[in-house]
Design a protein around this motif. Structure first.
Motif, PDB file in Angstrom:
ATOM      1  N   VAL A   1       0.874  -1.092  -0.014  1.00  0.00           N
ATOM      2  CA  VAL A   1       0.061   0.096   0.146  1.00  0.00           C
ATOM      3  C   VAL A   1       0.919   1.157   0.194  1.00  0.00           C
ATOM      4  N   HIS A   2       0.634   2.237  -0.831  1.00  0.00           N
ATOM      5  CA  HIS A   2       1.383   3.447  -0.872  1.00  0.00           C
ATOM      6  C   HIS A   2       0.413   4.394  -1.356  1.00  0.00           C
ATOM      7  N   VAL A   3       0.334   5.734  -0.413  1.00  0.00           N
ATOM      8  CA  VAL A   3      -0.264   6.729  -0.611  1.00  0.00           C
ATOM      9  C   VAL A   3       0.702   7.816  -0.811  1.00  0.00           C
TER      10      VAL A   3
ATOM     11  N   ARG B   1      -7.970   3.148   2.521  1.00  0.00           N
ATOM     12  CA  ARG B   1      -6.238   2.895   2.027  1.00  0.00           C
ATOM     13  C   ARG B   1      -5.546   3.377   3.239  1.00  0.00           C
ATOM     14  N   ILE B   2      -4.747   2.469   3.820  1.00  0.00           N
ATOM     15  CA  ILE B   2      -3.781   2.874   5.096  1.00  0.00           C
ATOM     16  C   ILE B   2      -2.285   2.439   4.832  1.00  0.00           C
TER      17      ILE B   2
ATOM     18  N   ALA C   1       1.117   2.560   6.351  1.00  0.00           N
ATOM     19  CA  ALA C   1       1.461   2.415   7.803  1.00  0.00           C
ATOM     20  C   ALA C   1       3.174   2.377   7.859  1.00  0.00           C
ATOM     21  N   GLY C   2       3.772   1.889   6.747  1.00  0.00           N
ATOM     22  CA  GLY C   2       5.139   1.771   6.835  1.00  0.00           C
ATOM     23  C   GLY C   2       5.485   0.674   7.731  1.00  0.00           C
ATOM     24  N   ALA C   3       6.652   0.647   8.285  1.00  0.00           N
ATOM     25  CA  ALA C   3       7.006  -0.486   9.279  1.00  0.00           C
ATOM     26  C   ALA C   3       7.109  -0.218  10.540  1.00  0.00           C
ATOM     27  N   GLY C   4       6.564   1.129  10.733  1.00  0.00           N
ATOM     28  CA  GLY C   4       6.746   1.552  12.424  1.00  0.00           C
ATOM     29  C   GLY C   4       5.509   1.953  13.113  1.00  0.00           C
ATOM     30  N   ALA C   5       4.255   1.744  12.261  1.00  0.00           N
ATOM     31  CA  ALA C   5       3.152   2.382  12.938  1.00  0.00           C
ATOM     32  C   ALA C   5       2.518   1.126  13.902  1.00  0.00           C
ATOM     33  N   LEU C   6       1.386   1.755  14.703  1.00  0.00           N
ATOM     34  CA  LEU C   6       0.823   0.864  15.657  1.00  0.00           C
ATOM     35  C   LEU C   6      -0.308   0.012  14.756  1.00  0.00           C
ATOM     36  N   ILE C   7      -0.691   0.247  13.640  1.00  0.00           N
ATOM     37  CA  ILE C   7      -1.534  -0.319  12.856  1.00  0.00           C
ATOM     38  C   ILE C   7      -1.041  -0.805  11.643  1.00  0.00           C
ATOM     39  N   PRO C   8      -1.698  -1.935  11.006  1.00  0.00           N
ATOM     40  CA  PRO C   8      -0.876  -2.190   9.730  1.00  0.00           C
ATOM     41  C   PRO C   8      -1.444  -1.665   8.675  1.00  0.00           C
ATOM     42  N   SER C   9      -0.578  -1.632   7.422  1.00  0.00           N
ATOM     43  CA  SER C   9      -1.079  -1.332   6.140  1.00  0.00           C
ATOM     44  C   SER C   9      -2.156  -1.912   5.644  1.00  0.00           C
ATOM     45  N   GLY C  10      -2.971  -1.620   4.449  1.00  0.00           N
ATOM     46  CA  GLY C  10      -3.973  -2.388   4.236  1.00  0.00           C
ATOM     47  C   GLY C  10      -5.131  -1.537   3.313  1.00  0.00           C
ATOM     48  N   VAL C  11      -5.877  -2.296   2.750  1.00  0.00           N
ATOM     49  CA  VAL C  11      -7.059  -1.602   1.916  1.00  0.00           C
ATOM     50  C   VAL C  11      -8.279  -2.320   2.355  1.00  0.00           C
TER      51      VAL C  11
ATOM     52  N   VAL D   1     -16.410   8.400  -0.080  1.00  0.00           N
ATOM     53  CA  VAL D   1     -16.299   7.108  -0.877  1.00  0.00           C
ATOM     54  C   VAL D   1     -14.607   6.600  -0.955  1.00  0.00           C
ATOM     55  N   GLU D   2     -13.740   7.523  -0.379  1.00  0.00           N
ATOM     56  CA  GLU D   2     -12.507   6.946  -0.256  1.00  0.00           C
ATOM     57  C   GLU D   2     -11.815   7.712   0.864  1.00  0.00           C
ATOM     58  N   ILE D   3     -10.878   6.926   1.634  1.00  0.00           N
ATOM     59  CA  ILE D   3     -10.186   7.650   2.766  1.00  0.00           C
ATOM     60  C   ILE D   3      -8.931   6.884   2.463  1.00  0.00           C
ATOM     61  N   ASN D   4      -7.818   8.018   2.372  1.00  0.00           N
ATOM     62  CA  ASN D   4      -6.308   7.678   2.110  1.00  0.00           C
ATOM     63  C   ASN D   4      -5.591   8.203   3.508  1.00  0.00           C
ATOM     64  N   SER D   5      -4.883   7.316   3.958  1.00  0.00           N
ATOM     65  CA  SER D   5      -4.318   7.635   5.341  1.00  0.00           C
ATOM     66  C   SER D   5      -2.820   7.414   5.322  1.00  0.00           C
ATOM     67  N   ILE D   6      -2.163   8.112   5.759  1.00  0.00           N
ATOM     68  CA  ILE D   6      -0.697   7.901   6.075  1.00  0.00           C
ATOM     69  C   ILE D   6      -0.377   8.015   7.642  1.00  0.00           C
ATOM     70  N   VAL D   7      -0.058   6.883   8.115  1.00  0.00           N
ATOM     71  CA  VAL D   7       0.356   6.626   9.424  1.00  0.00           C
ATOM     72  C   VAL D   7       1.745   6.262   9.747  1.00  0.00           C
ATOM     73  N   ASP D   8       2.480   5.965   8.569  1.00  0.00           N
ATOM     74  CA  ASP D   8       3.866   5.848   8.559  1.00  0.00           C
ATOM     75  C   ASP D   8       4.746   6.984   9.422  1.00  0.00           C
ATOM     76  N   PRO D   9       5.314   6.544  10.330  1.00  0.00           N
ATOM     77  CA  PRO D   9       6.081   7.798  11.074  1.00  0.00           C
ATOM     78  C   PRO D   9       7.031   8.423  10.359  1.00  0.00           C
ATOM     79  N   ASP D  10       7.809   7.881   9.665  1.00  0.00           N
ATOM     80  CA  ASP D  10       9.054   8.223   8.545  1.00  0.00           C
ATOM     81  C   ASP D  10       8.296   9.006   7.806  1.00  0.00           C
ATOM     82  N   ARG D  11       7.294   8.570   6.966  1.00  0.00           N
ATOM     83  CA  ARG D  11       6.400   9.752   6.214  1.00  0.00           C
ATOM     84  C   ARG D  11       5.957  10.930   6.766  1.00  0.00           C
ATOM     85  N   ILE D  12       5.471  10.604   7.854  1.00  0.00           N
ATOM     86  CA  ILE D  12       4.854  11.922   8.594  1.00  0.00           C
ATOM     87  C   ILE D  12       5.797  12.804   8.919  1.00  0.00           C
TER      88      ILE D  12
END
Length: 295
Positions: free
Chosen positions: A83-85, A207-208, A210-220, A274-285
Motif C-alpha cells: 500500500v502506498h499513498v 487505504r492505510i 503504515a510503513g514499518a513503524g506504525a501501531l496499525i498495519p497497512s492495508g486496503v 467514497v475514499e479515505i487515504n491515510s498515512i500513518v507511517d512515522p517516517d513519512r509523517i
C-alpha cells in the motif's frame, strides 16, 4: 545562446507549473522539487536561442527528468509496495495559498495520484502530459521513444486504468465535504456504528499506508460495514484532529501529545465518503510539510 537573465526569468515564471508536472509524475513533493532543480541545471546548460514555446520546452525537460526517476525507482524496487499513498499536499482548511493552488490545478485529488502509482512510467508520462497539461502527442512521443500514435495508445491505456479504478471527483462544496467528515468523526468517537455507516458510501475504500513503524498495519479495506468496524476499533486513539485540505479536499491531521501521527484525506462525493487515504507511517509523517499546523 539565449540570455541567462531571460532563461532565469522564464524558468521562475513557469516554476509552479513545472512543480505541478513533477508532482503528478512522481507523487512525491520532495522528489518533485529535486526534479525541478535537476531540470534547471539542464536548462542552464542548454541552448534556448531557437526555443519558440518556452513553457512547452521546460515542461518537456522536467518530464524527461521525472521519467528517468520513475524508471530508476522501478528498477530499484524489488517488490511492489503493498500500500502506498503518495505525498499529500496539505494546506489551510479555509484556502490554499497561491503556490499550492498552482500545484493542485486541474487535480481531482489524492485518489487520482493513488491510481497513477499503478501505471508504467511511459503510461504515466503520456497521461499526465496530455490529459492534465495538454501537450500534443507529437511532443510526447520522442520522450518515450514511440510514434505519436503509440504515445496516444499509452495515454488511452492509462485512461482506461483510471476509469476502471472508478476515481471519484470530490463534491465542489468544500464546506459540505467538511460537514460529512465531521459527521464521520462524531460517529466514530461516539461509537455509533449505524451513524458511521450512514456517512460512508456502500463501496467506500479505505487505504492505510503504515510503513514499518506504525501501531496499525497497512492495508486496503472495502465496503461501509468493514470500514466502519475498523474505524471504531481505532477511534479511541484518534485524538485530537486538525482540519486541513488534503489535495484541495477535506482532510485532517491527527496529533498525539502535540505530535502529528496521521494524515487522512477524504473523498466526499454525492454527500458520502467514497475514499479515505491515510498515512500513518512515522517516517513519512516526519518528512511531510505540516507547517500549516503552526498557522
Amino acid at each position: 545562446m539565449a540570455s541567462p537573465d531571460w532563461l532565469t526569468e522564464g524558468f521562475e515564471t513557469n516554476r509552479g507549473r513545472l512543480r505541478a508536472v513533477a508532482y503528478r509524475m512522481l507523487g512525491s513533493l520532495t522528489e518533485a522539487d529535486d526534479a525541478v532543480q535537476e531540470a534547471w541545471l539542464r536548462v542552464a546548460r542548454a541552448d534556448a536561442s531557437e526555443v519558440d514555446n518556452l513553457s512547452a520546452w521546460l515542461t518537456t525537460i522536467v518530464a524527461r527528468v521525472c521519467l528517468n526517476a520513475l524508471r530508476s525507482r522501478n528498477a530499484r524496487r524489488e517488490e511492489p509496495l503493498d500500500v502506498h499513498v503518495p505525498d499529500p499536499v496539505i494546506t489551510r482548511a479555509d484556502e490554499p495559498n497561491p503556490e499550492d493552488q498552482a500545484l493542485l490545478a486541474d487535480s481531482v485529488g489524492l485518489a487520482l495520484q493513488v491510481v497513477l502509482e499503478t501505471l508504467t512510467p511511459a503510461e504515466r508520462l503520456a497521461f499526465v502530459l496530455h490529459d492534465t497539461f495538454g501537450l500534443p502527442f507529437e511532443e510526447i512521443a520522442p520522450m518515450v521513444d514511440r510514434s505519436p500514435a503509440a504515445a496516444r495508445q499509452l495515454a488511452s491505456r492509462a485512461r482506461r486504468r483510471v476509469r476502471g479504478a472508478d476515481v471519484h471527483s470530490p463534491d465542489r462544496d468544500v464546506v459540505r465535504q467538511r460537514e460529512v467528515v465531521d459527521a464521520f468523526f462524531a460517529a466514530a468517537h461516539g461509537g455509533d456504528f449505524d451513524a458511521l455507516v450512514a456517512v460512508l458510501d456502500p463501496d467506500v475504500v479505505s487505504r492505510i499506508d503504515a510503513g514499518a513503524g506504525a501501531l496499525i498495519p497497512s492495508g486496503v479495506l472495502h465496503g461501509a460495514a468493514t470500514v466502519a468496524r475498523q474505524t471504531l476499533a481505532i477511534a479511541s486513539i484518534a485524538a485530537p484532529k486538525h482540519p486541513v485540505l488534503v489535495n484541495g479536499a477535506a482532510g485532517v491531521v491527527i496529533t498525539l501529545g502535540g505530535q502529528p501521527v496521521a494524515v487522512m484525506g477524504f473523498t466526499v462525493s454525492g454527500g458520502k465518503v467514497v475514499e479515505i487515504n491515510s498515512i500513518v507511517d512515522p517516517d513519512r509523517i516526519r518528512r511531510l510539510d505540516l507547517s500549516v499546523l503552526d498557522d
